[in-house]
Design a protein around this motif. Sequence first.
Motif, PDB file in Angstrom:
ATOM      1  N   ALA A  40      -2.688 -24.463   4.490  1.00 31.25           N
ATOM      2  CA  ALA A  40      -2.142 -23.305   5.208  1.00 31.25           C
ATOM      3  C   ALA A  40      -3.237 -22.664   6.056  1.00 31.25           C
ATOM      4  O   ALA A  40      -4.377 -22.520   5.617  1.00 31.25           O
ATOM      5  N   PRO A  41      -2.915 -22.265   7.290  1.00 29.38           N
ATOM      6  CA  PRO A  41      -3.909 -21.574   8.112  1.00 29.38           C
ATOM      7  C   PRO A  41      -4.139 -20.167   7.568  1.00 29.38           C
ATOM      8  O   PRO A  41      -3.304 -19.635   6.841  1.00 29.38           O
ATOM      9  N   PRO A  42      -5.293 -19.561   7.918  1.00 28.16           N
ATOM     10  CA  PRO A  42      -5.541 -18.192   7.439  1.00 28.16           C
ATOM     11  C   PRO A  42      -4.497 -17.232   8.014  1.00 28.16           C
ATOM     12  O   PRO A  42      -3.978 -17.461   9.109  1.00 28.16           O
ATOM     13  N   PRO A  43      -4.179 -16.189   7.266  1.00 26.84           N
ATOM     14  CA  PRO A  43      -3.151 -15.260   7.750  1.00 26.84           C
ATOM     15  C   PRO A  43      -3.586 -14.575   9.040  1.00 26.84           C
ATOM     16  O   PRO A  43      -4.741 -14.176   9.197  1.00 26.84           O
ATOM     17  N   LEU A  44      -2.671 -14.490   9.952  1.00 21.70           N
ATOM     18  CA  LEU A  44      -2.966 -13.830  11.221  1.00 21.70           C
ATOM     19  C   LEU A  44      -2.873 -12.322  11.041  1.00 21.70           C
ATOM     20  O   LEU A  44      -2.023 -11.821  10.310  1.00 21.70           O
ATOM     21  N   SER A  45      -3.761 -11.621  11.725  1.00 19.15           N
ATOM     22  CA  SER A  45      -3.731 -10.161  11.595  1.00 19.15           C
ATOM     23  C   SER A  45      -2.493  -9.622  12.308  1.00 19.15           C
ATOM     24  O   SER A  45      -2.090 -10.096  13.364  1.00 19.15           O
ATOM     25  N   ARG A  46      -1.897  -8.632  11.686  1.00 19.27           N
ATOM     26  CA  ARG A  46      -0.706  -8.041  12.283  1.00 19.27           C
ATOM     27  C   ARG A  46      -1.095  -7.024  13.347  1.00 19.27           C
ATOM     28  O   ARG A  46      -2.203  -6.501  13.349  1.00 19.27           O
ATOM     29  N   ALA A  47      -0.160  -6.770  14.233  1.00 23.46           N
ATOM     30  CA  ALA A  47      -0.407  -5.765  15.256  1.00 23.46           C
ATOM     31  C   ALA A  47      -0.563  -4.410  14.591  1.00 23.46           C
ATOM     32  O   ALA A  47       0.079  -4.103  13.584  1.00 23.46           O
ATOM     33  N   HIS A  48      -1.425  -3.587  15.141  1.00 24.79           N
ATOM     34  CA  HIS A  48      -1.685  -2.262  14.576  1.00 24.79           C
ATOM     35  C   HIS A  48      -0.458  -1.370  14.766  1.00 24.79           C
ATOM     36  O   HIS A  48       0.003  -1.176  15.882  1.00 24.79           O
ATOM     37  N   ILE A  49       0.061  -0.882  13.668  1.00 20.12           N
ATOM     38  CA  ILE A  49       1.204   0.021  13.723  1.00 20.12           C
ATOM     39  C   ILE A  49       0.710   1.412  13.361  1.00 20.12           C
ATOM     40  O   ILE A  49       0.086   1.601  12.316  1.00 20.12           O
ATOM     41  N   PRO A  50       0.951   2.394  14.237  1.00 19.48           N
ATOM     42  CA  PRO A  50       0.460   3.734  13.924  1.00 19.48           C
ATOM     43  C   PRO A  50       1.169   4.293  12.682  1.00 19.48           C
ATOM     44  O   PRO A  50       2.341   4.025  12.427  1.00 19.48           O
ATOM     45  N   LEU A  51       0.421   5.058  11.887  1.00 18.68           N
ATOM     46  CA  LEU A  51       0.984   5.651  10.684  1.00 18.68           C
ATOM     47  C   LEU A  51       1.855   6.840  11.051  1.00 18.68           C
ATOM     48  O   LEU A  51       1.511   7.631  11.936  1.00 18.68           O
ATOM     49  N   THR A  52       2.955   6.957  10.376  1.00 17.65           N
ATOM     50  CA  THR A  52       3.830   8.106  10.604  1.00 17.65           C
ATOM     51  C   THR A  52       3.655   9.084   9.453  1.00 17.65           C
ATOM     52  O   THR A  52       3.531   8.680   8.294  1.00 17.65           O
ATOM     53  N   PRO A  53       3.626  10.359   9.745  1.00 20.72           N
ATOM     54  CA  PRO A  53       3.425  11.327   8.666  1.00 20.72           C
ATOM     55  C   PRO A  53       4.634  11.366   7.725  1.00 20.72           C
ATOM     56  O   PRO A  53       5.769  11.127   8.124  1.00 20.72           O
ATOM     57  N   VAL A  54       4.366  11.666   6.477  1.00 17.64           N
ATOM     58  CA  VAL A  54       5.420  11.770   5.480  1.00 17.64           C
ATOM     59  C   VAL A  54       6.116  13.115   5.674  1.00 17.64           C
ATOM     60  O   VAL A  54       5.464  14.136   5.833  1.00 17.64           O
ATOM     61  N   PRO A  55       7.451  13.120   5.688  1.00 18.09           N
ATOM     62  CA  PRO A  55       8.132  14.393   5.878  1.00 18.09           C
ATOM     63  C   PRO A  55       7.890  15.329   4.703  1.00 18.09           C
ATOM     64  O   PRO A  55       7.743  14.906   3.571  1.00 18.09           O
ATOM     65  N   GLY A  56       7.823  16.603   4.971  1.00 15.08           N
ATOM     66  CA  GLY A  56       7.571  17.616   3.951  1.00 15.08           C
ATOM     67  C   GLY A  56       6.450  18.530   4.392  1.00 15.08           C
ATOM     68  O   GLY A  56       5.861  18.372   5.463  1.00 15.08           O
ATOM     69  N   THR A  57       6.138  19.476   3.564  1.00  9.07           N
ATOM     70  CA  THR A  57       5.069  20.422   3.911  1.00  9.07           C
ATOM     71  C   THR A  57       3.721  19.804   3.590  1.00  9.07           C
ATOM     72  O   THR A  57       3.543  19.214   2.515  1.00  9.07           O
ATOM     73  N   PRO A  58       2.771  19.909   4.489  1.00  6.06           N
ATOM     74  CA  PRO A  58       1.445  19.346   4.222  1.00  6.06           C
ATOM     75  C   PRO A  58       0.710  20.184   3.171  1.00  6.06           C
ATOM     76  O   PRO A  58       1.007  21.356   2.966  1.00  6.06           O
ATOM     77  N   ASP A  59      -0.250  19.552   2.497  1.00  3.97           N
ATOM     78  CA  ASP A  59      -1.048  20.270   1.504  1.00  3.97           C
ATOM     79  C   ASP A  59      -1.945  21.273   2.194  1.00  3.97           C
ATOM     80  O   ASP A  59      -2.525  21.002   3.245  1.00  3.97           O
ATOM     81  N   THR A  60      -2.074  22.415   1.605  1.00  2.04           N
ATOM     82  CA  THR A  60      -2.991  23.444   2.095  1.00  2.04           C
ATOM     83  C   THR A  60      -4.019  23.700   1.008  1.00  2.04           C
ATOM     84  O   THR A  60      -3.833  23.313  -0.154  1.00  2.04           O
TER      85      THR A  60
END
Length: 90
Positions: A40-60
């Motif tokens: 098997a060939p080495p795994p190809l790197s996936r395209a960079h997908i930007p992270l989406t914030p988790v819904p809800g109130t952020p920690d303070t």
Amino acid sequence: MGSKVSSKMAAPAARVIQVVRPHAPLIKFPNRQGIPKPNAPPPLSRAHIPLTPVPGTPDTLASIQLLPARYRRRPVTVEEMDYIQRGGPE
């Protein structure tokens, strides 16, 4: 009166008579010695997908300070930081 064997006397004799049975495996794996491994060939790197914030109130800072001590992070000492930066024991 003397013809009956008490259960206390028979118990040790029963232990001596028991025989250890050979181990019988419950899972059997197929013999794969003659099957070639796939090239098997080495795994190809996936395209960079930007992270989406988790819904809800952020920690303070206030919400973190309200946590009980058992849920807070333990402060890291300078010695521990040096140990981590060094990569382990010398």
